[in-house]
Design a protein around this motif. Structure first.
Motif, PDB file in Angstrom:
ATOM      1  N   ARG A   1       0.382  -0.978   0.433  1.00 47.94           N
ATOM      2  CA  ARG A   1       0.161   0.409   0.363  1.00 47.94           C
ATOM      3  C   ARG A   1       0.897   1.276   0.134  1.00 47.94           C
ATOM      4  NH1 ARG A   1      -4.493  -0.611   0.471  1.00 47.94           N
ATOM      5  NH2 ARG A   1      -5.321   1.436   0.668  1.00 47.94           N
ATOM      6  N   ILE A   2       2.243   1.348  -0.274  1.00 52.32           N
ATOM      7  CA  ILE A   2       2.882   2.326  -1.608  1.00 52.32           C
ATOM      8  C   ILE A   2       3.067   2.768  -2.130  1.00 52.32           C
ATOM      9  CG2 ILE A   2       3.856   2.188   1.109  1.00 52.32           C
ATOM     10  CD1 ILE A   2       6.172   1.031  -0.220  1.00 52.32           C
ATOM     11  N   ALA A   3       3.707   3.776  -2.654  1.00 52.82           N
ATOM     12  CA  ALA A   3       3.564   4.130  -4.454  1.00 52.82           C
ATOM     13  C   ALA A   3       5.393   3.624  -4.556  1.00 52.82           C
ATOM     14  CB  ALA A   3       3.351   5.311  -4.607  1.00 52.82           C
ATOM     15  N   ASP A   4       5.870   3.349  -5.790  1.00 50.27           N
ATOM     16  CA  ASP A   4       6.510   2.478  -6.363  1.00 50.27           C
ATOM     17  C   ASP A   4       7.360   4.125  -7.502  1.00 50.27           C
ATOM     18  OD1 ASP A   4       7.175   1.041  -4.694  1.00 50.27           O
ATOM     19  OD2 ASP A   4       6.266  -0.695  -5.987  1.00 50.27           O
ATOM     20  N   VAL A   5       8.154   3.196  -7.400  1.00 48.06           N
ATOM     21  CA  VAL A   5       8.799   4.533  -8.891  1.00 48.06           C
ATOM     22  C   VAL A   5       9.622   3.858 -10.042  1.00 48.06           C
ATOM     23  CG1 VAL A   5       9.720   6.474  -9.954  1.00 48.06           C
ATOM     24  CG2 VAL A   5       8.807   6.808  -7.250  1.00 48.06           C
ATOM     25  N   ALA A   6       9.139   3.595 -10.974  1.00 43.24           N
ATOM     26  CA  ALA A   6       9.998   3.112 -12.053  1.00 43.24           C
ATOM     27  C   ALA A   6      10.859   3.550 -12.350  1.00 43.24           C
ATOM     28  CB  ALA A   6       9.038   2.431 -12.481  1.00 43.24           C
ATOM     29  N   ASP A   7      12.701   3.822 -11.665  1.00 44.94           N
ATOM     30  CA  ASP A   7      13.418   4.712 -12.127  1.00 44.94           C
ATOM     31  C   ASP A   7      14.050   4.448 -13.776  1.00 44.94           C
ATOM     32  OD1 ASP A   7      14.468   1.951 -12.635  1.00 44.94           O
ATOM     33  OD2 ASP A   7      16.652   2.360 -11.303  1.00 44.94           O
ATOM     34  N   ILE A   8      12.992   3.268 -14.681  1.00 42.82           N
ATOM     35  CA  ILE A   8      13.711   3.423 -15.767  1.00 42.82           C
ATOM     36  C   ILE A   8      12.473   4.599 -16.746  1.00 42.82           C
ATOM     37  CG2 ILE A   8      13.213   2.346 -17.925  1.00 42.82           C
ATOM     38  CD1 ILE A   8      13.996  -0.265 -16.830  1.00 42.82           C
ATOM     39  N   LEU A   9      11.373   5.117 -16.330  1.00 44.02           N
ATOM     40  CA  LEU A   9      10.614   5.864 -16.734  1.00 44.02           C
ATOM     41  C   LEU A   9      10.472   6.917 -16.424  1.00 44.02           C
ATOM     42  CD1 LEU A   9       7.165   3.678 -17.264  1.00 44.02           C
ATOM     43  CD2 LEU A   9       9.143   3.797 -19.199  1.00 44.02           C
ATOM     44  N   CYS A  10      10.956   7.055 -14.730  1.00 44.08           N
ATOM     45  CA  CYS A  10      11.135   8.441 -14.004  1.00 44.08           C
ATOM     46  C   CYS A  10      12.289   9.090 -14.929  1.00 44.08           C
ATOM     47  CB  CYS A  10      11.567   8.061 -12.532  1.00 44.08           C
ATOM     48  SG  CYS A  10      11.415  10.158 -11.473  1.00 44.08           S
ATOM     49  N   ARG A  11      11.414  10.843 -14.851  1.00 43.31           N
ATOM     50  CA  ARG A  11      12.655  12.015 -15.396  1.00 43.31           C
ATOM     51  C   ARG A  11      13.724  12.616 -14.714  1.00 43.31           C
ATOM     52  NH1 ARG A  11      11.355  12.304 -21.634  1.00 43.31           N
ATOM     53  NH2 ARG A  11      10.281   9.662 -22.224  1.00 43.31           N
ATOM     54  N   GLY A  12      13.336  12.861 -13.615  1.00 37.57           N
ATOM     55  CA  GLY A  12      13.208  13.052 -12.159  1.00 37.57           C
ATOM     56  C   GLY A  12      13.359  14.745 -12.568  1.00 37.57           C
ATOM     57  N   CYS A  13      11.552  15.062 -13.045  1.00 36.90           N
ATOM     58  CA  CYS A  13      11.211  16.432 -13.377  1.00 36.90           C
ATOM     59  C   CYS A  13      11.206  16.508 -11.466  1.00 36.90           C
ATOM     60  CB  CYS A  13       9.589  16.191 -14.116  1.00 36.90           C
ATOM     61  SG  CYS A  13       7.939  15.393 -13.197  1.00 36.90           S
ATOM     62  N   GLY A  14      10.405  16.217 -10.692  1.00 41.58           N
ATOM     63  CA  GLY A  14      10.309  16.625  -9.584  1.00 41.58           C
ATOM     64  C   GLY A  14       8.189  16.951  -9.366  1.00 41.58           C
ATOM     65  N   THR A  15       7.521  16.869 -10.250  1.00 40.80           N
ATOM     66  CA  THR A  15       6.408  17.120  -9.844  1.00 40.80           C
ATOM     67  C   THR A  15       5.526  16.365  -8.532  1.00 40.80           C
ATOM     68  OG1 THR A  15       6.426  17.655 -12.061  1.00 40.80           O
ATOM     69  CG2 THR A  15       4.248  17.155 -10.740  1.00 40.80           C
ATOM     70  N   CYS A  16       5.735  14.966  -8.348  1.00 42.56           N
ATOM     71  CA  CYS A  16       5.701  13.884  -7.316  1.00 42.56           C
ATOM     72  C   CYS A  16       6.409  14.656  -5.918  1.00 42.56           C
ATOM     73  CB  CYS A  16       6.245  12.754  -8.218  1.00 42.56           C
ATOM     74  SG  CYS A  16       7.839  12.290  -7.572  1.00 42.56           S
ATOM     75  N   VAL A  17       7.904  15.264  -5.996  1.00 39.41           N
ATOM     76  CA  VAL A  17       8.196  15.870  -4.641  1.00 39.41           C
ATOM     77  C   VAL A  17       7.386  16.584  -4.482  1.00 39.41           C
ATOM     78  CG1 VAL A  17      10.022  16.529  -3.618  1.00 39.41           C
ATOM     79  CG2 VAL A  17      10.635  14.566  -5.760  1.00 39.41           C
ATOM     80  N   ALA A  18       7.266  17.339  -5.947  1.00 46.54           N
ATOM     81  CA  ALA A  18       6.525  19.318  -4.924  1.00 46.54           C
ATOM     82  C   ALA A  18       5.192  18.697  -4.779  1.00 46.54           C
ATOM     83  CB  ALA A  18       6.058  20.025  -5.757  1.00 46.54           C
ATOM     84  N   ALA A  19       5.117  17.452  -5.077  1.00 47.72           N
ATOM     85  CA  ALA A  19       2.990  17.423  -4.592  1.00 47.72           C
ATOM     86  C   ALA A  19       2.585  16.623  -3.526  1.00 47.72           C
ATOM     87  CB  ALA A  19       2.497  17.028  -6.012  1.00 47.72           C
ATOM     88  N   CYS A  20       3.641  15.359  -3.204  1.00 52.87           N
ATOM     89  CA  CYS A  20       3.429  14.672  -2.175  1.00 52.87           C
ATOM     90  C   CYS A  20       3.223  15.647  -0.509  1.00 52.87           C
ATOM     91  CB  CYS A  20       4.897  13.691  -1.891  1.00 52.87           C
ATOM     92  SG  CYS A  20       4.858  13.067  -0.225  1.00 52.87           S
ATOM     93  N   PRO A  21       2.208  15.804   0.108  1.00 50.28           N
ATOM     94  CA  PRO A  21       2.047  15.926   1.213  1.00 50.28           C
ATOM     95  C   PRO A  21       2.348  15.142   2.268  1.00 50.28           C
ATOM     96  CG  PRO A  21      -0.194  14.410   0.593  1.00 50.28           C
ATOM     97  CD  PRO A  21       0.800  14.194  -0.283  1.00 50.28           C
ATOM     98  N   SER A  22       2.910  13.949   2.275  1.00 51.74           N
ATOM     99  CA  SER A  22       3.239  13.905   3.253  1.00 51.74           C
ATOM    100  C   SER A  22       5.049  13.958   3.334  1.00 51.74           C
ATOM    101  CB  SER A  22       3.258  12.118   3.570  1.00 51.74           C
ATOM    102  OG  SER A  22       3.545  10.981   2.925  1.00 51.74           O
ATOM    103  N   GLY A  23       5.330  14.719   2.276  1.00 45.02           N
ATOM    104  CA  GLY A  23       6.743  14.215   1.963  1.00 45.02           C
ATOM    105  C   GLY A  23       7.743  13.106   1.943  1.00 45.02           C
ATOM    106  N   ALA A  24       6.815  12.057   1.689  1.00 45.54           N
ATOM    107  CA  ALA A  24       7.913  11.251   1.832  1.00 45.54           C
ATOM    108  C   ALA A  24       8.487  10.590   0.518  1.00 45.54           C
ATOM    109  CB  ALA A  24       6.440  10.316   1.509  1.00 45.54           C
ATOM    110  N   ILE A  25       8.820  11.301  -0.505  1.00 43.70           N
ATOM    111  CA  ILE A  25       8.874  11.437  -1.707  1.00 43.70           C
ATOM    112  C   ILE A  25      10.400  12.186  -1.930  1.00 43.70           C
ATOM    113  CG2 ILE A  25       9.241  11.389  -4.612  1.00 43.70           C
ATOM    114  CD1 ILE A  25       6.328  11.121  -4.489  1.00 43.70           C
TER     115      ILE A  25
END
Length: 646
Positions: free
Chosen positions: A603-627
């Motif tokens: 019950r957590i989010a997984d990031v596929a490093d092959i697809l991720c481009r490091g844009c930081g959108t998820c980092v900014a959006a995460c309400p718990s600062g988990a990313i």
């Protein structure tokens, strides 16, 4: 990690371009007391091959733990300086570049201000680089096979380009034939070349040429599911039964001649087709197919007409069933195409002898419903033909954009109609006229049809019937003879394009076409790494653009799926702290590259490093600062800001 890690600072003059505005001696004095104990070196052209050798030797001698380079944009030479660090035995992610050329020297006229600004930026870089982590790029084995969805001109061209490079290709087409729309067009704008004649060599090469051994063609097939990532995709394909054995059938069509059951001819937009038949004369592969919804035998009724007539026993395979096929590839090219909007606007609905552009194309084709003659429903030629441009385009209530190809097609229709129907009264109703291209002027300047301007479909109405029928234009009061009407409807995404967007989870643009990664610089790439776009799946276009985009998409696949080379995964990606992730799913919704998936077990989010481009959108959006963005952590960014303000 020590807060006082020794740092080397390389100051580039860029052959004097930077030094014209920035005094590097003054900068060194301003930063001499920095707690990171920086050692400085000024270089005339740090990116030069000879200079890089000297810099590597200098770094080995000084043995710094971190390196800051003040030069040009990281887009130009970050990779160059990372290789320099590797050669000197330093982790390449202990590098921080400061773009003093574009961001200071080129935009700050006052040398005093430019020098002070550079010192602040370097102070920020020195503070930030202390908090950078020793990242390691991961290597992943990748597959070099490619799946192509759609066998129109773009898909076929992509398949041939890849096959000529020795790549295995699976070409997936939902229709029983290949060639897309243009293979059904008798003549192509602007030079009235024969569409089937132009495409036949391409189709023949795919089916029977030297490269055909590399191409696996699946007709009557659609992709139903996709999983995996770039370099390792798994596609699930459902292939409908043809009920024909392609190893035995000789394509004589004797079965079609005796079949007692018929169905509407969808590919002609008029007339009927036998239950067992080919879509049209010249369709390739040269086999009929059976519609199980119409065939008496497949519905359980008594009928052996085709079996009796077939000259090759076993060609008809009534026991054929649907297949589910699993395909493993490294990349996917989407070439699912577009089509003309087929519904008829209200002012023309229900009227006889009203054609869309596609149905008129089939009327003009020798293998169409009238063998190429322009005939009305009663079998006689029209005395007048009206061609309505922009019939639904540039309309906020229907399609707001210009398809860009309809005007060219309208000119072609006018030219061919005038040649085929002697004495026909021919009028083009024009809202806007777009005929770009060096070779388009011949059609435009040799057009002899009358032209009437109108403001929009709301200004048009139809009065009368038969030879007395007129299109009345409220803008100018003209009554235009229109015994036959051709509506140039807008180009919209095909059903296959809309469906594949859902299956592949690709973004679409305002028109519903597949969204390009960048409309100018990356127009053949999608938002998903390893999925490329070709043809009119990207937006309206002609056959010339289809061929070129097929080549371009194949080129991207070849450049990124190099045989024998592992995929290097940039470690500067988002990572999820499992202990802090609340499972809210916010990141899944905002990721533009579909790199984040839901781990249902944990019950957590997984990031596929092959697809991720490091844009930081998820980092900014995460309400718990988990990313966290590796290489761009909050600690690094705070240190950088603090360095600027110090």
């Amino acid at each position: 990690m020590s807060s006082r890690a020794r740092t080397a600072v390389i100051l580039c003059t860029c052959s004097g371009i930077i030094a014209e505005r920035i005094d590097w001696e003054k900068v060194q004095k301003l930063l001499a007391g920095h707690p990171t104990r920086p050692v400085f070196r000024v270089d005339q052209l740090a990116c030069g091959a000879d200079n890089l050798e000297q810099l590597e030797a200098w770094l080995k001698e000084e043995k710094p733990e971190r390196v800051v380079v003040a030069a040009c944009s990281p887009r130009d030479h970050e990779a160059t300086f990372r290789r320099l660090l590797v050669g000197a035995g330093i982790n390449p992610y202990f590098l921080q570049m400061v773009n003093v050329r574009e961001q200071v020297a080129w935009v700050t006229a006052d040398p005093v201000q430019a020098t002070a600004k550079s010192a602040r930026l370097l102070s920020a870089a020195l503070d930030r680089v202390q908090r950078q982590e020793p990242l390691v790029a991961r290597k992943v084995p990748l597959r070099t096979e490619v799946a192509i969805i759609g066998a129109g001109p773009a898909g076929m061209q992509a398949a041939l380009t890849l096959a000529r490079a020795g790549r295995k290709v699976t070409l997936i087409e939902k229709e029983p034939f290949i060639g897309g729309l243009p293979v059904r067009y008798e003549e192509l704008f602007p030079n009235l070349e024969c569409g089937p004649c132009l495409l036949e060599p391409v189709m023949g090469e795919l089916l029977h040429g030297h490269e055909s051994e590399y191409v696996d063609l699946l007709t009557l097939a659609e992709v139903t599911a996709v999983k995996g990532t770039f370099g390792n995709w798994t596609l699930t394909v459902k292939q409908r039964p043809r009920f024909i054995n392609p190893d035995l059938c000789i394509g004589c069509m004797a079965c079609a001649a005796v079949c007692p059951e018929h169905r509407p001819h969808a590919w002609n937009a008029a007339g009927e087709l036998a239950a067992v038949d080919a879509p049209f004369a010249g369709a390739l592969p040269n086999f009929p197919h059976i519609d199980p919804a119409v065939c008496l035998k497949l519905k359980g009724e008594e009928c052996n007409a085709c079996l009796v007539e077939c000259p090759v026993e076993g060609s008809l395979a009534f026991d054929d069933t649907a297949r589910q096929i699993t395909i493993e590839v490294g990349a996917i090219i989407v070439a699912t195409g577009a089509l003309e909007k087929q519904d008829v606007p209200a002012a023309f609905a229900g009227l006889a002898d009203v054609h869309t552009g596609y149905s008129f194309e089939r009327l003009l084709a020798m293998n169409g419903p009238t063998s190429g003659e322009i005939l009305k429903a009663d079998g006689t030629p029209p005395q007048s033909v009206a061609i309505v441009h922009c019939a639904g385009s540039l309309d906020t209530n229907e399609i707001s954009y210009c398809s860009g190809t309809c005007c060219r097609a309208a000119l072609k229709y006018a030219h061919i109609t005038a040649a085929k129907v002697a004495g026909v009264e021919l009028t083009r109703l024009v809202r806007e006229q777009v005929v770009p291209g060096l070779d388009a002027d011949s059609q435009l300047h040799h057009d002899h049809s009358a032209v009437s301007r109108y403001s929009g479909l709301g200004a048009l109405s139809v009065d009368g019937v038969g030879a007395e029928r007129r299109i009345v234009c409220q803008d100018n009061g003209q009554a235009i003879a229109a015994e036959m009407i051709v509506l140039m409807r807008p180009v919209v995404p095909g059903a296959g394009t809309s469906k594949i967007a859902e299956v592949l989870e690709l973004d679409t643009n305002a028109g519903g076409f597949l969204a390009q990664l960048h409309s100018l610089s990356a127009s053949f790439a999608s938002n998903m790494k390893g999925i490329y776009l070709a043809g009119t799946s990207r937006g309206p276009g002609d056959i010339r653009e289809a061929f070129s985009s097929g080549t371009a998409a194949a080129g991207l696949a070849l450049s990124e799926l190099v045989d024998g080379r592992d995929l290097v995964v940039d470690p500067q990606v988002a990572v999820v702290d499992a202990m802090r992730c609340s499972g809210c799913g916010t990141c899944l919704q905002v990721c533009p590259y579909k790199a984040i998936s839901w781990n249902a077990r944990d019950r957590i989010a997984d990031v596929a490093d092959i697809l991720c481009r490091g844009c930081g959108t998820c980092v900014a959006a995460c309400p718990s600062g988990a990313i966290t963005g590796q290489g761009f952590s909050r600690a690094m960014l705070r240190a950088e800001i603090g360095g600027v303000l110090s």
